[in-house]
Motif scaffolding. Structure first.
Motif, PDB file in Angstrom:
ATOM      1  N   GLU A 138       5.685   1.011  -8.583  1.00 19.04           N
ATOM      2  CA  GLU A 138       5.011  -0.162  -9.133  1.00 19.04           C
ATOM      3  C   GLU A 138       4.818  -1.223  -8.048  1.00 19.04           C
ATOM      4  O   GLU A 138       5.665  -1.380  -7.168  1.00 19.04           O
ATOM      5  CB  GLU A 138       5.825  -0.762 -10.287  1.00 19.04           C
ATOM      6  CG  GLU A 138       6.018   0.163 -11.474  1.00 19.04           C
ATOM      7  CD  GLU A 138       4.745   0.369 -12.269  1.00 19.04           C
ATOM      8  OE1 GLU A 138       3.762  -0.357 -12.027  1.00 19.04           O
ATOM      9  OE2 GLU A 138       4.727   1.245 -13.144  1.00 19.04           O
ATOM     10  N   ILE A 160      -3.863  -8.158  -6.472  1.00 15.22           N
ATOM     11  CA  ILE A 160      -4.106  -8.215  -7.913  1.00 15.22           C
ATOM     12  C   ILE A 160      -5.498  -7.690  -8.230  1.00 15.22           C
ATOM     13  O   ILE A 160      -5.705  -6.944  -9.192  1.00 15.22           O
ATOM     14  CB  ILE A 160      -3.911  -9.658  -8.434  1.00 15.22           C
ATOM     15  CG1 ILE A 160      -2.431 -10.060  -8.291  1.00 15.22           C
ATOM     16  CG2 ILE A 160      -4.363  -9.787  -9.882  1.00 15.22           C
ATOM     17  CD1 ILE A 160      -2.164 -11.530  -8.515  1.00 15.22           C
ATOM     18  N   GLY A 161      -6.464  -8.061  -7.399  1.00 18.92           N
ATOM     19  CA  GLY A 161      -7.817  -7.544  -7.590  1.00 18.92           C
ATOM     20  C   GLY A 161      -7.895  -6.042  -7.428  1.00 18.92           C
ATOM     21  O   GLY A 161      -8.727  -5.370  -8.057  1.00 18.92           O
ATOM     22  N   ASP A 162      -7.005  -5.494  -6.598  1.00 21.45           N
ATOM     23  CA  ASP A 162      -6.995  -4.049  -6.357  1.00 21.45           C
ATOM     24  C   ASP A 162      -6.144  -3.287  -7.362  1.00 21.45           C
ATOM     25  O   ASP A 162      -5.999  -2.061  -7.250  1.00 21.45           O
ATOM     26  CB  ASP A 162      -6.486  -3.744  -4.942  1.00 21.45           C
ATOM     27  CG  ASP A 162      -7.478  -4.157  -3.864  1.00 21.45           C
ATOM     28  OD1 ASP A 162      -8.661  -4.344  -4.191  1.00 21.45           O
ATOM     29  OD2 ASP A 162      -7.069  -4.288  -2.695  1.00 21.45           O
ATOM     30  N   GLY A 163      -5.542  -4.000  -8.317  1.00 28.32           N
ATOM     31  CA  GLY A 163      -4.812  -3.307  -9.376  1.00 28.32           C
ATOM     32  C   GLY A 163      -3.325  -3.570  -9.434  1.00 28.32           C
ATOM     33  O   GLY A 163      -2.642  -3.020 -10.315  1.00 28.32           O
ATOM     34  N   ALA A 164      -2.780  -4.396  -8.526  1.00 28.35           N
ATOM     35  CA  ALA A 164      -1.360  -4.733  -8.628  1.00 28.35           C
ATOM     36  C   ALA A 164      -1.124  -5.556  -9.890  1.00 28.35           C
ATOM     37  O   ALA A 164      -2.005  -6.277 -10.365  1.00 28.35           O
ATOM     38  CB  ALA A 164      -0.907  -5.516  -7.396  1.00 28.35           C
ATOM     39  N   LYS A 165       0.076  -5.460 -10.429  1.00 26.15           N
ATOM     40  CA  LYS A 165       0.406  -6.216 -11.634  1.00 26.15           C
ATOM     41  C   LYS A 165       0.713  -7.663 -11.271  1.00 26.15           C
ATOM     42  O   LYS A 165       1.451  -7.931 -10.320  1.00 26.15           O
ATOM     43  CB  LYS A 165       1.602  -5.585 -12.341  1.00 26.15           C
ATOM     44  CG  LYS A 165       1.328  -4.186 -12.879  1.00 26.15           C
ATOM     45  CD  LYS A 165       2.532  -3.636 -13.630  1.00 26.15           C
ATOM     46  CE  LYS A 165       2.226  -2.257 -14.196  1.00 26.15           C
ATOM     47  NZ  LYS A 165       3.388  -1.700 -14.934  1.00 26.15           N
ATOM     48  N   TYR A 219       3.785  -5.369  -7.690  1.00 29.98           N
ATOM     49  CA  TYR A 219       3.567  -6.665  -8.336  1.00 29.98           C
ATOM     50  C   TYR A 219       3.182  -7.685  -7.265  1.00 29.98           C
ATOM     51  O   TYR A 219       3.579  -7.566  -6.104  1.00 29.98           O
ATOM     52  CB  TYR A 219       4.840  -7.152  -9.041  1.00 29.98           C
ATOM     53  CG  TYR A 219       5.350  -6.232 -10.122  1.00 29.98           C
ATOM     54  CD1 TYR A 219       4.967  -6.382 -11.451  1.00 29.98           C
ATOM     55  CD2 TYR A 219       6.248  -5.215  -9.809  1.00 29.98           C
ATOM     56  CE1 TYR A 219       5.449  -5.542 -12.439  1.00 29.98           C
ATOM     57  CE2 TYR A 219       6.738  -4.369 -10.796  1.00 29.98           C
ATOM     58  CZ  TYR A 219       6.332  -4.535 -12.108  1.00 29.98           C
ATOM     59  OH  TYR A 219       6.802  -3.689 -13.078  1.00 29.98           O
ATOM     60  N   ARG A 274       0.835  -1.205   0.000  1.00 34.47           N
ATOM     61  CA  ARG A 274       0.000   0.000   0.000  1.00 34.47           C
ATOM     62  C   ARG A 274       0.866   1.250   0.000  1.00 34.47           C
ATOM     63  O   ARG A 274       0.596   2.212  -0.729  1.00 34.47           O
ATOM     64  CB  ARG A 274      -0.927  -0.002   1.215  1.00 34.47           C
ATOM     65  CG  ARG A 274      -1.733   1.287   1.373  1.00 34.47           C
ATOM     66  CD  ARG A 274      -2.650   1.241   2.582  1.00 34.47           C
ATOM     67  NE  ARG A 274      -1.934   0.991   3.825  1.00 34.47           N
ATOM     68  CZ  ARG A 274      -1.264   1.915   4.497  1.00 34.47           C
ATOM     69  NH1 ARG A 274      -1.179   3.158   4.038  1.00 34.47           N
ATOM     70  NH2 ARG A 274      -0.659   1.614   5.633  1.00 34.47           N
ATOM     71  N   ALA A 294       2.321   1.865  -3.442  1.00 34.25           N
ATOM     72  CA  ALA A 294       1.335   2.447  -4.359  1.00 34.25           C
ATOM     73  C   ALA A 294       1.128   3.926  -4.047  1.00 34.25           C
ATOM     74  O   ALA A 294       1.043   4.764  -4.966  1.00 34.25           O
ATOM     75  CB  ALA A 294       0.023   1.680  -4.260  1.00 34.25           C
ATOM     76  N   ARG A 299      -5.734 -10.515  -3.394  1.00 33.52           N
ATOM     77  CA  ARG A 299      -6.410  -9.253  -3.096  1.00 33.52           C
ATOM     78  C   ARG A 299      -5.686  -8.081  -3.757  1.00 33.52           C
ATOM     79  O   ARG A 299      -6.320  -7.182  -4.314  1.00 33.52           O
ATOM     80  CB  ARG A 299      -6.472  -9.052  -1.584  1.00 33.52           C
ATOM     81  CG  ARG A 299      -7.079  -7.717  -1.159  1.00 33.52           C
ATOM     82  CD  ARG A 299      -7.057  -7.599   0.342  1.00 33.52           C
ATOM     83  NE  ARG A 299      -7.430  -6.275   0.796  1.00 33.52           N
ATOM     84  CZ  ARG A 299      -7.374  -5.874   2.060  1.00 33.52           C
ATOM     85  NH1 ARG A 299      -6.982  -6.717   2.991  1.00 33.52           N
ATOM     86  NH2 ARG A 299      -7.710  -4.652   2.385  1.00 33.52           N
TER      87      ARG A 299
END
Length: 366
Positions: free
Chosen positions: A251, A271-276, A253, A243, A246, A269
């Protein structure tokens, strides 16, 4: 070249742990510690410094400050890097609550190098440990410095992977620079101090306290261009680091795992929130290479080893194992093999790094 740290160290201990108060004063005096120490009582009072702190500023060096300077002089690997120094890490200075001082042991030349944080669970699976080692080694060979927190589990595996690949690694710790926590990482800490770098913002002799570790996480992410999370439960300190990364504009991952592995839920979670999503080290190196101008090593772009030749029964067993942990009873049902046949074939597959043991007498494909 390091500047004389005496004035800054004196101020650091006068204000610790009141970071905001010291930062405000430094800003008023154009980050000139000597000017602060020589300023009169009235000028310091007008800058908002209370009377007790003014007296400490004008007093001789404290025992803590003298101890820091003695520690600095005792070993050429010891360094004190303040936010007033020209070689303070540029990326770290960009975060809103950057540390004002770094105690460092090892090679401070690693601080300006492009770094990737690898963090994750202290209670990781064998597969998670191996993934951390493999990703760290590959990224280190790709020209990136591996940064982590020297905790048990994923952190330690990441440092070890970088060191074993003759790469560079930085450990950001949650104690004083002269303490090792956990104690079982004493050998790893010595190796990092010899071949990499250990840093802390906490004064010497500071013990491990619960609040120190979330606090140091902002330094891990702040030093790095990216953070990779390998295995993290839904309530994990690693998610705090992600967090923070971000929020710092870096970046993030995450490595996916089995839906049956509770240590993978934090990554899912993220990845669902936008992590690569990262499946291979080359995914990260190529992504960051475009940003940072890296040349990707051939070791990352192609597998040099030839695939292992399996007979039909061995291949059938490998297909039956899959990527989720499975025990021998289920494998007997899936493959039609006897327990005796199964045991010998499992040994062959494991020796060829096609599967690995998992808790509960299970096996998983890798």
């Amino acid at each position: 070249m390091e500047t004389d740290p005496t004035d800054f160290i004196h101020l650091y201990h006068c204000f610790w742990p009141r970071r905001a108060a010291l930062l405000g004063l430094l800003q008023r005096f154009d980050f000139d510690p000597a000017a602060i120490r020589s300023a009169g009582r009235d000028r310091l009072a007008s800058a908002g410094v209370d009377a007790a702190t003014v007296r400490r500023i004008h007093a001789p060096l404290s025992a803590a400050a003298r101890g820091d300077l003695a520690w600095l002089a005792a070993d050429e690997r010891n360094h004190l890097i303040s936010c007033c120094d020209a070689d303070f890490p540029v990326l770290l200075r960009q975060i809103g609550d950057f540390p004002l001082l770094l105690y460092a042991r090892g090679n401070p030349g690693l601080l300006p190098t492009p770094q990737v944080a690898i963090v994750g669970s202290r209670h990781c699976t064998p597969g998670g440990t191996q993934n951390a080692i493999d990703f760290a080694a590959a990224l280190a060979r790709g020209g990136l410095t591996i940064t982590s927190g020297m905790a048990l589990g994923i952190d330690s595996a990441a440092h070890r992977g970088a060191l074993d690949a003759n790469g560079q690694t930085v450990a950001v710790i949650g104690t004083g620079i002269d303490r090792v926590y956990p104690a079982r990482n004493r050998r790893l800490a010595a190796e990092i101090a010899e071949r990499g770098l250990i840093v802390s913002e906490f004064p010497r002799n500071s013990p491990a306290r619960p609040g120190h570790f979330p606090q140091r996480n902002r330094i891990i992410s702040g030093l790095c261009v990216a953070t990779l999370v390998i295995e993290a439960a839904r309530r994990s300190g690693s998610l705090i680091t992600a967090r923070l990364a971000a929020e710092q504009g870096r970046e993030v991952y995450a490595l996916p795992g089995s839906i049956h592995n509770p240590q993978a839920r934090g990554c899912h979670r993220l990845i669902g929130d936008g992590a690569k999503l990262a499946e291979r080290p080359v995914d990260i190196v190529e992504d960051l290479g475009a940003l940072l101008g890296f040349v990707i090593g051939e070791t990352l772009t192609a597998k040099s080893a030839s695939p292992v030749a399996l007979n039909s029964e061995q291949q059938k067993l490998l297909d039956a194992i899959g990527y989720d942990p499975v025990n021998c009873d289920i494998l007997v049902q899936r493959s039609g093999l006897t327990i005796e046949q199964l045991s010998s074939m499992l040994a062959i597959l494991e020796l060829n790094d096609l599967i690995q043991s998992a808790p509960g007498g299970c096996f998983v494909r890798i």
